[in-house]
Write a protein that holds these residues in place. Structure first.
Motif, short mmCIF file in Angstrom:
data_model
loop_
_atom_site.label_atom_id
_atom_site.label_comp_id
_atom_site.label_asym_id
_atom_site.label_seq_id
_atom_site.Cartn_x
_atom_site.Cartn_y
_atom_site.Cartn_z
N ASP A 40 0.84 -1.21 0.00
CA ASP A 40 0.00 0.00 0.00
C ASP A 40 0.87 1.26 0.00
O ASP A 40 0.57 2.23 -0.70
N LEU A 41 1.93 1.22 0.81
CA LEU A 41 2.83 2.38 0.85
C LEU A 41 3.50 2.59 -0.50
O LEU A 41 3.64 3.73 -0.97
N ARG A 42 3.89 1.48 -1.14
CA ARG A 42 4.50 1.60 -2.47
C ARG A 42 3.51 2.16 -3.48
O ARG A 42 3.85 3.03 -4.28
N PHE A 43 2.27 1.63 -3.43
CA PHE A 43 1.25 2.13 -4.36
C PHE A 43 0.94 3.60 -4.09
O PHE A 43 0.70 4.37 -5.03
N ASP A 44 0.94 3.97 -2.81
CA ASP A 44 0.71 5.39 -2.48
C ASP A 44 1.80 6.27 -3.07
O ASP A 44 1.52 7.35 -3.61
N ARG A 45 3.05 5.79 -2.96
CA ARG A 45 4.16 6.56 -3.53
C ARG A 45 4.04 6.65 -5.05
O ARG A 45 4.27 7.71 -5.64
N ILE A 46 3.67 5.51 -5.67
CA ILE A 46 3.50 5.52 -7.13
C ILE A 46 2.35 6.44 -7.53
O ILE A 46 2.45 7.21 -8.49
N GLU A 47 1.24 6.35 -6.75
CA GLU A 47 0.09 7.20 -7.05
C GLU A 47 0.44 8.68 -6.90
O GLU A 47 0.04 9.51 -7.73
N ASN A 48 1.19 9.00 -5.85
CA ASN A 48 1.61 10.39 -5.65
C ASN A 48 2.51 10.86 -6.78
O ASN A 48 2.40 12.00 -7.26
N PHE A 49 3.41 9.95 -7.20
CA PHE A 49 4.31 10.30 -8.30
C PHE A 49 3.52 10.55 -9.58
O PHE A 49 3.77 11.53 -10.30
N TYR A 81 0.42 11.37 -9.81
CA TYR A 81 -0.38 12.60 -9.66
C TYR A 81 0.48 13.83 -9.94
O TYR A 81 0.07 14.75 -10.65
N ARG A 82 1.70 13.83 -9.36
CA ARG A 82 2.59 14.97 -9.59
C ARG A 82 2.99 15.06 -11.06
O ARG A 82 3.08 16.15 -11.64
N LEU A 83 3.22 13.88 -11.66
CA LEU A 83 3.60 13.86 -13.08
C LEU A 83 2.46 14.39 -13.94
O LEU A 83 2.68 15.21 -14.86
N THR A 84 1.23 13.93 -13.66
CA THR A 84 0.07 14.40 -14.42
C THR A 84 -0.14 15.89 -14.24
O THR A 84 -0.44 16.62 -15.19
N THR A 85 0.03 16.35 -12.99
CA THR A 85 -0.11 17.79 -12.72
C THR A 85 0.93 18.59 -13.48
O THR A 85 0.63 19.66 -14.04
#
Length: 223
Positions: free
Chosen positions: A98-107, A109-113
């Motif tokens: 979950d922590l890894r997925f959260d980091r990937i999701e955050n990455f 999100y930042r990339l999309t932004t």
């Protein structure tokens, strides 16, 4: 006279003996019956004892079964403990994932932004400097109109979808209308960022914002 009395006495003595013999015979029969009854009682007690022995054996079997059940419960408790330990290890691994997925999701999100910001900046500059012409934007508009086929009912409300249709039908947008379209485009992009039409809608809204900025600047210069 004496002889008659003696004879009667003798007869009376014989009668008494007969009575005694009769009583003794009767008592013998009664004692025999009592003995038979005691024998029957003894037989019944033997049967009862035998049944109690069978009951004792059954209780012994039940005790053995309870011992087996207790042993099985202990075995089950051991298995459950092992399962809980395994589940604990699995939960730990899931938390790590979950922590890894959260980091990937955050990455992502930042990339999309970042990509969204770059696109907006590029369109703003090109539109503001007049590099992008309205004729070119009309092509984007025709491509963007296809977005109406997949934005309902999510993420737009019925009113927002109707408003999107009205704004896309206009030949030219004011700054307020362009900003309204930009807000709608953001919602569409958030839900359908994997579709090129969503990005084109964003570009289209940003062009009209930049176009109106340029018009305002030209008006200020003329004034």
């Amino acid at each position: 006279m004496v002889d008659i009395l003696s004879l009667l006495s003798a007869i009376g003595g014989l009668g008494g003996l007969a009575v005694i013999i009769s009583v003794a015979f009767w008592l013998g029969k009664k004692f025999a019956q009592i003995d038979e009854r005691f024998k029957l009682i003894n037989e019944k007690f033997k049967i009862i004892d035998h049944r109690f022995q069978e009951i004792d054996k059954r209780f012994e079997e039940i005790d053995k079964r309870f011992v087996a059940i207790d042993s099985r419960f202990k075995s089950i408790e051991g298995e459950l403990k092992e399962i809980r330990e395994r589940l604990g290890r699995v939960e730990g691994k899931l938390r790590e994932h979950d922590l890894r997925f959260d980091r990937i999701e955050n990455f992502l999100y930042r990339l999309t932004t970042a990509i969204k910001s770059i696109n907006e900046f590029t369109i703003d500059i090109l539109g503001y400097e007049g590099v992008l012409r309205k004729e070119a934007v009309d092509l984007i508009k025709r491509e963007t109109s296809r977005i109406l086929s997949f934005v309902s009912p999510n993420p737009l409300t019925k009113y927002e979808k109707q408003r999107l249709k009205e704004l896309l039908e206009k030949d030219e947008l004011t700054l307020e209308e362009a900003e309204e379209l930009y807000e709608i485009a953001n919602k569409v992009l958030e839900e359908h960022g994997d579709k090129i039409e969503a990005w084109k809608l964003l570009w289209y809204s940003r062009f009209w914002i930049a176009y109106n900025w340029r018009k305002m600047k030209e008006t200020e210069k003329e004034g």
